[in-house]
Design a protein around this motif. Structure first.
Motif, PDB file in Angstrom:
ATOM      1  N   GLU A   7      37.627  41.581  43.288  1.00  0.00           N
ATOM      2  CA  GLU A   7      37.194  42.181  42.035  1.00  0.00           C
ATOM      3  C   GLU A   7      38.049  41.605  40.908  1.00  0.00           C
ATOM      4  O   GLU A   7      39.260  41.455  41.044  1.00  0.00           O
ATOM      5  CB  GLU A   7      37.359  43.699  42.080  1.00  0.00           C
ATOM      6  N   ASP A  12      41.269  47.813  40.140  1.00  0.00           N
ATOM      7  CA  ASP A  12      40.962  47.233  41.449  1.00  0.00           C
ATOM      8  C   ASP A  12      40.919  45.723  41.284  1.00  0.00           C
ATOM      9  O   ASP A  12      40.260  45.214  40.387  1.00  0.00           O
ATOM     10  CB  ASP A  12      39.595  47.722  41.957  1.00  0.00           C
ATOM     11  N   GLY A  13      41.618  45.001  42.117  1.00  0.00           N
ATOM     12  CA  GLY A  13      41.590  43.545  42.033  1.00  0.00           C
ATOM     13  C   GLY A  13      42.505  43.022  40.947  1.00  0.00           C
ATOM     14  O   GLY A  13      43.635  43.471  40.792  1.00  0.00           O
ATOM     15  N   GLN A  69      44.178  52.573  37.915  1.00  0.00           N
ATOM     16  CA  GLN A  69      42.733  52.448  37.788  1.00  0.00           C
ATOM     17  C   GLN A  69      42.250  50.997  37.820  1.00  0.00           C
ATOM     18  O   GLN A  69      41.144  50.707  37.378  1.00  0.00           O
ATOM     19  CB  GLN A  69      42.273  53.112  36.491  1.00  0.00           C
TER      20      GLN A  69
END
Length: 68
Positions: A35, A57-58, A55
């Motif tokens: 992500e 992701d990736g 918060q």
């Protein structure tokens, strides 16, 4: 957004060259997606707040465009 890119890896700042080679072998056996969120320079403060709040992701990639 999943990010897929074919390119040349010239180095790594995380892990050793052997670990990178092993990671690439794992990827060739079973490709994985990462992500990625692209932001502009103006979005850095919000991105850092999201990171601190867990918060993200990736990866967050800062898109920098040169203007003439």
């Amino acid at each position: 957004m999943a990010y897929r890119h074919r390119g040349v890896i010239t180095g790594t700042s995380v892990g050793t060259r052997l670990e990178m080679r092993e990671l690439l072998h794992m990827h060739s056996d079973k490709p994985f997606a990462m992500e990625m969120r692209e932001i502009s320079l103006a979005g850095i403060e919000t991105a850092l707040e999201d990171l601190a709040a867990g918060q993200v992701d990736g990866r967050i990639v800062i898109r920098h465009e040169l203007t003439p």
